[in-house]
Design a protein around this motif. Structure first.
Motif, PDB file in Angstrom:
ATOM      1  N   UNK A 321       0.803  -4.775  -1.885  1.00 28.89           N
ATOM      2  CA  UNK A 321       1.731  -4.998  -0.657  1.00 28.89           C
ATOM      3  C   UNK A 321       3.214  -5.152  -1.376  1.00 28.89           C
ATOM      4  N   UNK A 322       2.980  -6.454  -2.611  1.00 26.95           N
ATOM      5  CA  UNK A 322       4.392  -6.559  -3.393  1.00 26.95           C
ATOM      6  C   UNK A 322       4.860  -5.506  -3.985  1.00 26.95           C
ATOM      7  N   UNK A 323       3.851  -4.914  -4.695  1.00 26.97           N
ATOM      8  CA  UNK A 323       4.343  -3.254  -5.509  1.00 26.97           C
ATOM      9  C   UNK A 323       5.080  -2.600  -4.262  1.00 26.97           C
ATOM     10  N   UNK A 324       4.631  -2.287  -3.324  1.00 29.74           N
ATOM     11  CA  UNK A 324       5.056  -1.191  -2.296  1.00 29.74           C
ATOM     12  C   UNK A 324       6.555  -1.809  -2.075  1.00 29.74           C
ATOM     13  N   UNK A 325       6.548  -3.027  -1.570  1.00 30.49           N
ATOM     14  CA  UNK A 325       7.677  -3.598  -1.107  1.00 30.49           C
ATOM     15  C   UNK A 325       8.862  -4.032  -2.100  1.00 30.49           C
ATOM     16  N   UNK A 347      -4.316  -5.999   7.313  1.00 30.69           N
ATOM     17  CA  UNK A 347      -3.280  -6.104   6.630  1.00 30.69           C
ATOM     18  C   UNK A 347      -2.534  -5.110   5.782  1.00 30.69           C
ATOM     19  N   UNK A 348      -3.487  -4.209   5.321  1.00 30.84           N
ATOM     20  CA  UNK A 348      -2.788  -3.176   4.628  1.00 30.84           C
ATOM     21  C   UNK A 348      -2.184  -2.139   5.716  1.00 30.84           C
ATOM     22  N   UNK A 353       3.188  -0.062   8.198  1.00 30.26           N
ATOM     23  CA  UNK A 353       3.960   0.224   9.443  1.00 30.26           C
ATOM     24  C   UNK A 353       5.151  -0.442   9.025  1.00 30.26           C
ATOM     25  N   UNK A 354       5.050  -1.546   8.489  1.00 29.97           N
ATOM     26  CA  UNK A 354       6.686  -2.185   8.240  1.00 29.97           C
ATOM     27  C   UNK A 354       7.346  -1.444   7.172  1.00 29.97           C
ATOM     28  N   UNK A 355       6.674  -0.950   6.087  1.00 34.10           N
ATOM     29  CA  UNK A 355       7.329  -0.367   4.989  1.00 34.10           C
ATOM     30  C   UNK A 355       7.936   1.160   5.506  1.00 34.10           C
ATOM     31  N   UNK A 356       7.184   1.628   6.661  1.00 28.54           N
ATOM     32  CA  UNK A 356       7.630   2.896   7.269  1.00 28.54           C
ATOM     33  C   UNK A 356       8.870   2.706   7.741  1.00 28.54           C
ATOM     34  N   UNK A 357       9.315   1.501   8.389  1.00 29.21           N
ATOM     35  CA  UNK A 357      10.656   1.370   9.025  1.00 29.21           C
ATOM     36  C   UNK A 357      11.692   0.767   7.990  1.00 29.21           C
ATOM     37  N   UNK A 358      11.483   0.419   6.857  1.00 28.78           N
ATOM     38  CA  UNK A 358      12.193   0.013   5.724  1.00 28.78           C
ATOM     39  C   UNK A 358      12.600   0.689   4.738  1.00 28.78           C
ATOM     40  N   UNK A 359      11.564   1.711   4.249  1.00 31.17           N
ATOM     41  CA  UNK A 359      11.771   2.436   3.024  1.00 31.17           C
ATOM     42  C   UNK A 359      12.754   3.437   3.364  1.00 31.17           C
ATOM     43  N   UNK A 360      13.470   3.869   2.295  1.00 36.82           N
ATOM     44  CA  UNK A 360      14.712   4.865   2.284  1.00 36.82           C
ATOM     45  C   UNK A 360      14.260   6.127   1.535  1.00 36.82           C
ATOM     46  N   UNK A 361      13.454   6.007   0.608  1.00 33.52           N
ATOM     47  CA  UNK A 361      13.175   7.096  -0.440  1.00 33.52           C
ATOM     48  C   UNK A 361      12.243   8.150   0.243  1.00 33.52           C
ATOM     49  N   UNK A 368       3.669   6.700   2.106  1.00 32.66           N
ATOM     50  CA  UNK A 368       3.488   5.731   3.186  1.00 32.66           C
ATOM     51  C   UNK A 368       2.643   6.709   4.257  1.00 32.66           C
ATOM     52  N   UNK A 369       3.181   7.747   4.612  1.00 34.07           N
ATOM     53  CA  UNK A 369       2.507   8.686   5.504  1.00 34.07           C
ATOM     54  C   UNK A 369       1.033   8.986   5.487  1.00 34.07           C
ATOM     55  N   UNK A 370       0.755   9.320   4.106  1.00 33.22           N
ATOM     56  CA  UNK A 370      -0.476   9.699   3.505  1.00 33.22           C
ATOM     57  C   UNK A 370      -1.512   8.547   3.753  1.00 33.22           C
ATOM     58  N   UNK A 371      -0.860   7.439   3.448  1.00 30.88           N
ATOM     59  CA  UNK A 371      -1.445   6.002   3.557  1.00 30.88           C
ATOM     60  C   UNK A 371      -2.071   5.702   5.013  1.00 30.88           C
ATOM     61  N   UNK A 372      -0.848   5.782   5.917  1.00 33.53           N
ATOM     62  CA  UNK A 372      -1.363   5.765   7.114  1.00 33.53           C
ATOM     63  C   UNK A 372      -2.259   6.680   8.031  1.00 33.53           C
ATOM     64  N   UNK A 373      -2.341   7.925   7.331  1.00 32.77           N
ATOM     65  CA  UNK A 373      -3.134   8.806   7.810  1.00 32.77           C
ATOM     66  C   UNK A 373      -4.842   8.434   7.443  1.00 32.77           C
ATOM     67  N   UNK A 374      -5.046   7.983   6.392  1.00 30.05           N
ATOM     68  CA  UNK A 374      -6.440   7.348   6.457  1.00 30.05           C
ATOM     69  C   UNK A 374      -6.631   6.402   7.545  1.00 30.05           C
TER      70      UNK A 374
END
Length: 382
Positions: A321-325, A347-348, A353-361, A368-374
Protein backbone atom coordinates in the motif's frame (compact mmCIF):
# COMPACT_ATOMS: atom_id res chain seq x y z
CA UNK A 1 57.97 -19.80 -33.07
CA UNK A 2 56.69 -23.34 -32.50
CA UNK A 3 52.99 -22.61 -32.03
CA UNK A 4 52.17 -26.24 -31.37
CA UNK A 5 54.43 -26.22 -28.30
CA UNK A 6 53.17 -22.79 -27.28
CA UNK A 7 49.62 -24.08 -27.42
CA UNK A 8 50.56 -26.90 -25.02
CA UNK A 9 52.19 -24.37 -22.71
CA UNK A 10 49.10 -22.17 -22.77
CA UNK A 11 46.84 -25.10 -21.94
CA UNK A 12 49.09 -26.07 -19.04
CA UNK A 13 49.23 -22.48 -17.77
CA UNK A 14 45.46 -22.08 -18.07
CA UNK A 15 44.96 -25.02 -15.72
CA UNK A 16 47.42 -23.56 -13.22
CA UNK A 17 45.38 -20.33 -12.93
CA UNK A 18 42.02 -22.04 -12.55
CA UNK A 19 40.63 -22.00 -16.07
CA UNK A 20 38.48 -25.11 -16.18
CA UNK A 21 38.44 -25.58 -19.94
CA UNK A 22 40.21 -24.00 -22.89
CA UNK A 23 39.85 -24.41 -26.63
CA UNK A 24 41.25 -22.92 -29.81
CA UNK A 25 39.26 -21.92 -32.88
CA UNK A 26 39.84 -20.41 -36.28
CA UNK A 27 38.98 -16.74 -36.77
CA UNK A 28 36.95 -17.38 -39.91
CA UNK A 29 33.56 -15.63 -40.14
CA UNK A 30 30.70 -17.41 -38.36
CA UNK A 31 28.48 -17.84 -41.42
CA UNK A 32 25.95 -20.21 -39.84
CA UNK A 33 25.56 -17.94 -36.82
CA UNK A 34 25.12 -14.92 -39.08
CA UNK A 35 22.25 -16.60 -40.89
CA UNK A 36 20.68 -17.53 -37.55
CA UNK A 37 21.00 -13.97 -36.21
CA UNK A 38 19.46 -12.52 -39.37
CA UNK A 39 16.53 -14.89 -38.97
CA UNK A 40 16.20 -14.00 -35.28
CA UNK A 41 16.15 -10.32 -36.19
CA UNK A 42 13.49 -10.87 -38.84
CA UNK A 43 11.30 -12.73 -36.34
CA UNK A 44 11.79 -10.14 -33.58
CA UNK A 45 13.34 -12.74 -31.29
CA UNK A 46 16.35 -10.67 -30.15
CA UNK A 47 16.53 -9.21 -26.66
CA UNK A 48 17.87 -5.81 -27.65
CA UNK A 49 20.81 -6.12 -25.26
CA UNK A 50 23.06 -7.51 -28.02
CA UNK A 51 25.47 -5.72 -30.34
CA UNK A 52 23.22 -4.40 -33.11
CA UNK A 53 25.64 -4.95 -36.01
CA UNK A 54 25.30 -8.60 -37.05
CA UNK A 55 28.39 -8.40 -39.24
CA UNK A 56 30.51 -7.38 -36.24
CA UNK A 57 28.99 -10.22 -34.22
CA UNK A 58 30.05 -12.80 -36.77
CA UNK A 59 33.20 -11.55 -38.53
CA UNK A 60 36.28 -11.20 -36.28
CA UNK A 61 38.14 -9.24 -38.94
CA UNK A 62 35.70 -6.34 -38.53
CA UNK A 63 36.62 -5.87 -34.86
CA UNK A 64 40.28 -6.93 -34.85
CA UNK A 65 43.10 -6.18 -37.27
CA UNK A 66 44.50 -9.39 -38.73
CA UNK A 67 42.85 -12.11 -36.61
CA UNK A 68 44.43 -15.55 -36.90
CA UNK A 69 42.80 -17.53 -34.10
CA UNK A 70 40.42 -17.28 -31.16
CA UNK A 71 41.03 -18.78 -27.72
CA UNK A 72 37.90 -19.69 -25.76
CA UNK A 73 37.74 -20.44 -22.05
CA UNK A 74 35.14 -21.74 -19.61
CA UNK A 75 34.87 -21.48 -15.83
CA UNK A 76 32.59 -23.88 -13.95
CA UNK A 77 30.17 -22.40 -11.41
CA UNK A 78 28.13 -24.00 -8.61
CA UNK A 79 24.61 -25.23 -9.17
CA UNK A 80 23.71 -25.81 -5.51
CA UNK A 81 23.75 -23.37 -2.64
CA UNK A 82 25.12 -24.46 0.70
CA UNK A 83 22.96 -23.57 3.71
CA UNK A 84 20.28 -22.04 1.50
CA UNK A 85 17.69 -20.19 3.62
CA UNK A 86 14.10 -21.31 3.26
CA UNK A 87 11.32 -18.83 2.74
CA UNK A 88 8.21 -19.12 4.87
CA UNK A 89 4.97 -17.31 5.55
CA UNK A 90 5.82 -13.78 6.60
CA UNK A 91 9.41 -14.17 5.36
CA UNK A 92 9.15 -14.93 1.66
CA UNK A 93 12.33 -15.00 -0.41
CA UNK A 94 13.21 -14.35 -4.02
CA UNK A 95 15.92 -16.06 -6.02
CA UNK A 96 18.68 -14.89 -8.34
CA UNK A 97 19.65 -17.34 -11.06
CA UNK A 98 22.85 -19.32 -10.61
CA UNK A 99 24.76 -17.17 -13.12
CA UNK A 100 24.32 -14.30 -10.66
CA UNK A 101 25.69 -16.10 -7.62
CA UNK A 102 28.97 -14.84 -6.23
CA UNK A 103 31.06 -12.04 -7.73
CA UNK A 104 30.01 -10.77 -11.16
CA UNK A 105 31.26 -13.36 -13.63
CA UNK A 106 32.23 -10.68 -16.14
CA UNK A 107 34.93 -9.61 -13.68
CA UNK A 108 36.06 -13.16 -12.88
CA UNK A 109 36.32 -14.36 -16.48
CA UNK A 110 37.99 -11.13 -17.57
CA UNK A 111 40.65 -11.59 -14.88
CA UNK A 112 41.46 -15.05 -16.25
CA UNK A 113 41.64 -13.74 -19.80
CA UNK A 114 43.93 -10.93 -18.68
CA UNK A 115 46.24 -13.43 -17.00
CA UNK A 116 46.23 -15.63 -20.07
CA UNK A 117 46.99 -12.70 -22.38
CA UNK A 118 49.87 -11.57 -20.17
CA UNK A 119 51.33 -15.07 -20.20
CA UNK A 120 51.12 -15.35 -23.98
CA UNK A 121 52.61 -11.87 -24.37
CA UNK A 122 55.56 -12.94 -22.21
CA UNK A 123 56.15 -15.81 -24.64
CA UNK A 124 55.46 -13.84 -27.82
CA UNK A 125 56.23 -10.14 -27.34
CA UNK A 126 54.04 -7.75 -29.32
CA UNK A 127 51.27 -10.32 -29.68
CA UNK A 128 47.83 -8.72 -29.79
CA UNK A 129 44.51 -9.65 -28.23
CA UNK A 130 40.89 -8.57 -28.00
CA UNK A 131 39.22 -9.95 -24.87
CA UNK A 132 35.45 -10.46 -24.56
CA UNK A 133 33.04 -11.67 -21.90
CA UNK A 134 29.33 -11.62 -22.71
CA UNK A 135 29.15 -7.95 -23.70
CA UNK A 136 31.66 -8.20 -26.57
CA UNK A 137 30.67 -8.27 -30.21
CA UNK A 138 31.16 -11.97 -30.90
CA UNK A 139 28.62 -14.58 -29.82
CA UNK A 140 30.31 -16.42 -26.94
CA UNK A 141 28.34 -19.56 -27.63
CA UNK A 142 29.42 -19.72 -31.29
CA UNK A 143 33.09 -19.29 -30.37
CA UNK A 144 32.93 -21.88 -27.59
CA UNK A 145 31.21 -24.38 -29.88
CA UNK A 146 33.81 -23.96 -32.62
CA UNK A 147 36.64 -24.23 -30.08
CA UNK A 148 35.38 -27.56 -28.75
CA UNK A 149 34.40 -26.26 -25.30
CA UNK A 150 31.00 -27.91 -25.66
CA UNK A 151 28.09 -28.34 -28.01
CA UNK A 152 25.23 -25.89 -28.39
CA UNK A 153 22.28 -27.48 -26.64
CA UNK A 154 18.60 -27.25 -27.49
CA UNK A 155 18.31 -24.84 -24.56
CA UNK A 156 20.75 -22.48 -26.37
CA UNK A 157 23.42 -23.05 -23.73
CA UNK A 158 26.88 -24.49 -24.30
CA UNK A 159 26.90 -27.93 -22.69
CA UNK A 160 30.27 -29.36 -21.71
CA UNK A 161 30.82 -33.06 -21.01
CA UNK A 162 32.70 -32.20 -17.81
CA UNK A 163 30.58 -29.47 -16.23
CA UNK A 164 27.24 -29.54 -18.02
CA UNK A 165 26.02 -26.07 -18.97
CA UNK A 166 27.02 -24.50 -15.67
CA UNK A 167 29.97 -22.63 -17.18
CA UNK A 168 30.84 -19.01 -17.82
CA UNK A 169 32.35 -18.30 -21.23
CA UNK A 170 34.92 -15.85 -22.51
CA UNK A 171 37.24 -15.53 -25.47
CA UNK A 172 40.13 -13.63 -26.97
CA UNK A 173 40.88 -12.95 -30.60
CA UNK A 174 44.63 -13.17 -31.31
CA UNK A 175 47.05 -12.47 -34.14
CA UNK A 176 48.75 -15.81 -33.49
CA UNK A 177 48.15 -18.86 -35.75
CA UNK A 178 47.15 -21.59 -33.31
CA UNK A 179 45.90 -24.92 -34.66
CA UNK A 180 42.11 -25.08 -34.07
CA UNK A 181 40.54 -27.79 -31.95
CA UNK A 182 37.76 -30.07 -33.13
CA UNK A 183 34.16 -29.14 -32.25
CA UNK A 184 32.17 -31.67 -30.23
CA UNK A 185 29.23 -33.60 -31.63
CA UNK A 186 25.76 -32.65 -30.48
CA UNK A 187 24.79 -34.98 -27.62
CA UNK A 188 21.24 -33.79 -26.92
CA UNK A 189 19.79 -36.56 -29.08
CA UNK A 190 16.00 -36.83 -28.99
CA UNK A 191 15.72 -35.20 -25.56
CA UNK A 192 13.44 -32.16 -25.49
CA UNK A 193 12.91 -31.64 -21.76
CA UNK A 194 14.10 -28.02 -21.88
CA UNK A 195 11.63 -27.21 -24.66
CA UNK A 196 8.75 -28.91 -22.86
CA UNK A 197 9.22 -27.22 -19.48
CA UNK A 198 10.15 -23.67 -20.54
CA UNK A 199 7.64 -21.61 -18.52
CA UNK A 200 6.69 -19.33 -21.42
CA UNK A 201 7.47 -21.45 -24.48
CA UNK A 202 10.39 -19.13 -25.28
CA UNK A 203 12.37 -22.07 -26.66
CA UNK A 204 10.67 -22.15 -30.06
CA UNK A 205 12.59 -25.22 -31.15
CA UNK A 206 15.94 -26.82 -30.36
CA UNK A 207 18.56 -24.09 -30.54
CA UNK A 208 16.12 -21.25 -31.19
CA UNK A 209 15.08 -18.85 -28.45
CA UNK A 210 12.55 -16.05 -28.60
CA UNK A 211 14.33 -13.80 -26.11
CA UNK A 212 11.30 -11.53 -25.83
CA UNK A 213 9.36 -14.39 -24.19
CA UNK A 214 12.23 -15.67 -22.04
CA UNK A 215 11.68 -15.22 -18.29
CA UNK A 216 15.38 -14.42 -17.85
CA UNK A 217 15.01 -11.50 -20.26
CA UNK A 218 11.71 -10.35 -18.79
CA UNK A 219 13.21 -10.12 -15.29
CA UNK A 220 15.66 -7.54 -16.67
CA UNK A 221 13.14 -5.22 -18.30
CA UNK A 222 12.31 -1.96 -16.57
CA UNK A 223 8.72 -1.30 -17.61
CA UNK A 224 5.53 -3.07 -16.57
CA UNK A 225 5.84 -6.83 -16.73
CA UNK A 226 3.42 -8.18 -19.32
CA UNK A 227 0.30 -9.83 -17.90
CA UNK A 228 1.23 -13.09 -19.59
CA UNK A 229 4.51 -13.27 -17.63
CA UNK A 230 3.34 -12.32 -14.14
CA UNK A 231 1.92 -15.73 -13.33
CA UNK A 232 5.06 -17.44 -14.67
CA UNK A 233 7.62 -15.52 -12.64
CA UNK A 234 7.22 -17.40 -9.36
CA UNK A 235 9.79 -16.07 -6.92
CA UNK A 236 12.42 -15.34 -9.58
CA UNK A 237 13.76 -11.82 -9.22
CA UNK A 238 16.59 -12.15 -11.73
CA UNK A 239 17.11 -14.74 -14.44
CA UNK A 240 15.72 -18.23 -14.91
CA UNK A 241 17.41 -21.63 -14.64
CA UNK A 242 14.58 -23.96 -15.63
CA UNK A 243 16.01 -25.06 -18.98
CA UNK A 244 19.29 -25.90 -17.23
CA UNK A 245 17.98 -27.62 -14.12
CA UNK A 246 15.90 -30.10 -16.13
CA UNK A 247 18.75 -30.97 -18.51
CA UNK A 248 19.92 -34.57 -18.01
CA UNK A 249 23.47 -33.49 -18.87
CA UNK A 250 23.43 -31.30 -15.74
CA UNK A 251 22.44 -34.13 -13.40
CA UNK A 252 24.96 -34.24 -10.56
CA UNK A 253 26.91 -31.28 -11.91
CA UNK A 254 27.87 -29.00 -9.02
CA UNK A 255 31.34 -27.52 -8.88
CA UNK A 256 32.72 -25.38 -6.08
CA UNK A 257 36.21 -24.69 -7.38
CA UNK A 258 36.21 -20.88 -7.43
CA UNK A 259 35.64 -19.26 -4.02
CA UNK A 260 34.50 -15.97 -5.58
CA UNK A 261 31.60 -17.80 -7.23
CA UNK A 262 30.16 -19.04 -3.96
CA UNK A 263 26.82 -17.37 -3.27
CA UNK A 264 26.04 -15.39 -0.17
CA UNK A 265 22.65 -16.97 0.67
CA UNK A 266 21.22 -13.66 1.89
CA UNK A 267 22.07 -12.06 -1.44
CA UNK A 268 21.24 -14.95 -3.77
CA UNK A 269 17.95 -15.68 -1.92
CA UNK A 270 17.02 -12.34 -0.36
CA UNK A 271 13.96 -11.57 1.71
CA UNK A 272 11.41 -9.94 -0.59
CA UNK A 273 9.73 -7.32 1.60
CA UNK A 274 12.89 -5.38 2.52
CA UNK A 275 13.55 -4.95 -1.22
CA UNK A 276 10.45 -2.79 -1.63
CA UNK A 277 11.94 0.15 0.24
CA UNK A 278 15.66 -0.41 -0.28
CA UNK A 279 17.63 2.76 -1.10
CA UNK A 280 19.96 3.07 -4.07
CA UNK A 281 22.93 3.18 -1.71
CA UNK A 282 21.87 0.07 0.19
CA UNK A 283 21.08 -1.76 -3.03
CA UNK A 284 24.53 -1.05 -4.44
CA UNK A 285 26.17 -1.98 -1.15
CA UNK A 286 24.37 -5.31 -0.89
CA UNK A 287 23.95 -6.37 -4.52
CA UNK A 288 26.46 -4.24 -6.44
CA UNK A 289 29.08 -6.97 -6.80
CA UNK A 290 26.77 -9.51 -8.50
CA UNK A 291 25.92 -9.62 -12.20
CA UNK A 292 22.19 -9.44 -11.45
CA UNK A 293 22.53 -5.84 -10.31
CA UNK A 294 23.52 -4.46 -13.70
CA UNK A 295 20.08 -3.02 -14.48
CA UNK A 296 19.77 -1.34 -11.10
CA UNK A 297 17.18 -1.87 -8.40
CA UNK A 298 14.00 -1.08 -10.36
CA UNK A 299 13.53 -4.47 -12.12
CA UNK A 300 14.47 -6.33 -8.92
CA UNK A 301 11.90 -4.38 -6.88
CA UNK A 302 9.19 -4.86 -9.49
CA UNK A 303 9.89 -8.59 -9.61
CA UNK A 304 9.85 -8.76 -5.80
CA UNK A 305 6.34 -7.29 -5.84
CA UNK A 306 5.21 -9.88 -8.38
CA UNK A 307 6.79 -12.64 -6.28
CA UNK A 308 4.90 -11.46 -3.17
CA UNK A 309 1.70 -11.63 -5.21
CA UNK A 310 2.66 -15.15 -6.29
CA UNK A 311 2.88 -16.17 -2.62
CA UNK A 312 -0.30 -14.18 -1.76
CA UNK A 313 1.72 -12.87 1.15
CA UNK A 314 -0.75 -11.10 3.46
CA UNK A 315 1.99 -9.60 5.63
CA UNK A 316 3.18 -7.58 2.62
CA UNK A 317 -0.12 -5.73 2.15
CA UNK A 318 0.84 -2.71 4.28
CA UNK A 319 4.20 -2.36 2.50
CA UNK A 320 2.55 -2.67 -0.90
CA UNK A 321 0.00 0.00 0.00
CA UNK A 322 2.88 2.35 0.82
CA UNK A 323 4.49 1.60 -2.55
CA UNK A 324 1.20 2.11 -4.41
CA UNK A 325 0.53 5.37 -2.62
CA UNK A 326 3.99 6.96 -2.31
CA UNK A 327 6.46 5.57 -4.87
CA UNK A 328 7.29 8.18 -7.50
CA UNK A 329 7.71 5.50 -10.20
CA UNK A 330 4.50 4.55 -12.03
CA UNK A 331 5.75 0.99 -12.67
CA UNK A 332 6.15 0.38 -8.94
CA UNK A 333 2.80 1.96 -8.01
CA UNK A 334 0.97 0.05 -10.71
CA UNK A 335 2.62 -3.30 -10.02
CA UNK A 336 1.88 -2.90 -6.31
CA UNK A 337 -1.78 -2.18 -7.13
CA UNK A 338 -2.02 -5.34 -9.21
CA UNK A 339 -0.31 -7.34 -6.45
CA UNK A 340 -2.72 -6.03 -3.81
CA UNK A 341 -5.62 -7.30 -5.88
CA UNK A 342 -3.92 -10.64 -6.33
CA UNK A 343 -3.28 -11.00 -2.59
CA UNK A 344 -6.74 -9.77 -1.65
CA UNK A 345 -8.34 -8.90 1.68
CA UNK A 346 -10.43 -5.93 2.91
CA UNK A 347 -7.41 -3.70 3.61
CA UNK A 348 -6.07 -4.18 0.09
CA UNK A 349 -9.46 -3.54 -1.50
CA UNK A 350 -10.03 -0.37 0.49
CA UNK A 351 -6.58 0.94 -0.45
CA UNK A 352 -7.20 0.21 -4.12
CA UNK A 353 -10.53 2.04 -4.09
CA UNK A 354 -8.88 5.04 -2.47
CA UNK A 355 -6.00 4.97 -4.94
CA UNK A 356 -8.47 4.86 -7.82
CA UNK A 357 -9.76 8.27 -6.69
CA UNK A 358 -6.34 9.84 -6.27
CA UNK A 359 -4.08 8.36 -8.97
CA UNK A 360 -3.42 10.55 -12.03
CA UNK A 361 -1.32 8.29 -14.26
CA UNK A 362 -3.38 6.33 -16.80
CA UNK A 363 -1.11 3.30 -16.81
CA UNK A 364 -1.27 3.08 -13.04
CA UNK A 365 -5.05 3.47 -13.07
CA UNK A 366 -5.19 0.51 -15.48
CA UNK A 367 -3.26 -1.61 -12.97
CA UNK A 368 -5.55 -0.47 -10.14
CA UNK A 369 -8.49 -1.58 -12.28
CA UNK A 370 -6.82 -4.97 -12.79
CA UNK A 371 -6.34 -5.24 -9.03
CA UNK A 372 -9.98 -4.44 -8.33
CA UNK A 373 -11.10 -6.97 -10.92
CA UNK A 374 -9.70 -9.74 -8.73
CA UNK A 375 -12.23 -8.74 -6.06
CA UNK A 376 -15.04 -8.67 -8.62
CA UNK A 377 -14.19 -12.22 -9.65
CA UNK A 378 -14.19 -13.30 -6.00
CA UNK A 379 -17.60 -11.73 -5.46
CA UNK A 380 -18.99 -13.55 -8.49
CA UNK A 381 -17.65 -16.80 -7.11
CA UNK A 382 -19.79 -16.31 -4.02
Amino acid sequence: MNYSELKKDIISYSKSIGIDKIGFASSDPFIEMKNLLIRQQELGYQSGFEEKDIDKRTDPSLIFDGPRSIIAIALAYPSRMKDAPKGKKGERRGIFCRASWGIDYHVLVREKLDQLASYIDSKVPNSRFKLMVDTGELVDRAVAERAGIGWSGKNCSIITPEFGSYVYLGEMITNLPFEPDEPLHDQCGDCRLCLDVCPTGALVQGGQLNAQKCIAFQTQTKGFLGDEFRGKLGNRIYGCDTCQTVCPKNKGMDFHVHPNMEPDPEIAKPLLQPLLAISNRDFKEKFGTISGSWRGKKPIQRNAIVALAHFKEKSAVKDLIVVMRDDVRPVMRGTAAWALGKIGGPEAEEALLQAEKEEQEEEVLLEIKKGLEFFAVQDEAY
